[in-house]
Motif scaffolding. Structure first.
Motif, PDB file in Angstrom:
ATOM      1  N   VAL A   1       0.843  -1.202   0.000  1.00  0.00           N
ATOM      2  CA  VAL A   1       0.000   0.000   0.000  1.00  0.00           C
ATOM      3  C   VAL A   1       0.875   1.248   0.000  1.00  0.00           C
ATOM      4  O   VAL A   1       0.596   2.212  -0.726  1.00  0.00           O
ATOM      5  CB  VAL A   1      -0.960  -0.007   1.207  1.00  0.00           C
TER       6      VAL A   1
ATOM      7  N   ALA B   1       2.258   1.665  -3.457  1.00  0.00           N
ATOM      8  CA  ALA B   1       1.243   2.157  -4.389  1.00  0.00           C
ATOM      9  C   ALA B   1       1.004   3.650  -4.183  1.00  0.00           C
ATOM     10  O   ALA B   1       0.874   4.402  -5.145  1.00  0.00           O
ATOM     11  CB  ALA B   1      -0.061   1.379  -4.198  1.00  0.00           C
ATOM     12  N   TYR B   2       0.969   4.071  -2.941  1.00  0.00           N
ATOM     13  CA  TYR B   2       0.763   5.493  -2.638  1.00  0.00           C
ATOM     14  C   TYR B   2       1.916   6.345  -3.162  1.00  0.00           C
ATOM     15  O   TYR B   2       1.695   7.417  -3.727  1.00  0.00           O
ATOM     16  CB  TYR B   2       0.597   5.677  -1.132  1.00  0.00           C
TER      17      TYR B   2
ATOM     18  N   TRP C   1       1.961   6.677  -7.142  1.00  0.00           N
ATOM     19  CA  TRP C   1       0.736   7.114  -7.807  1.00  0.00           C
ATOM     20  C   TRP C   1       0.986   8.284  -8.763  1.00  0.00           C
ATOM     21  O   TRP C   1       0.443   8.316  -9.867  1.00  0.00           O
ATOM     22  CB  TRP C   1      -0.318   7.489  -6.775  1.00  0.00           C
TER      23      TRP C   1
ATOM     24  N   GLY D   1      -1.525  -1.874  -5.729  1.00  0.00           N
ATOM     25  CA  GLY D   1      -2.745  -1.827  -4.932  1.00  0.00           C
ATOM     26  C   GLY D   1      -3.504  -3.141  -4.975  1.00  0.00           C
ATOM     27  O   GLY D   1      -4.004  -3.615  -3.947  1.00  0.00           O
TER      28      GLY D   1
END
Length: 52
Positions: free
Chosen positions: A17, A20-21, A24, A35
């Motif tokens: 996570v 992915a953050y 982005w 994600g």
């Protein structure tokens, strides 16, 4: 080891996570892939804890 595997899966999910953050803004496709992998890891860890 079997008792620790769900906790490891939850940790990997949290790590994914975060990845992915952080990706982005630069690479949305890779962020979506990370994600999805995070959702699978967390779901696997929680499923193992609940039904295992």
């Amino acid at each position: 080891m079997r008792d620790y595997l769900p906790i490891i899966l939850l940790g990997i999910g949290g790590f994914l996570v975060g990845g992915a953050y952080s990706t982005w803004k630069n690479n949305r496709f890779m962020a979506v892939v990370l994600g999805v992998l995070a959702i699978m890891a967390v779901a696997g860890g929680l499923g193992w804890l609940v039904w295992g």
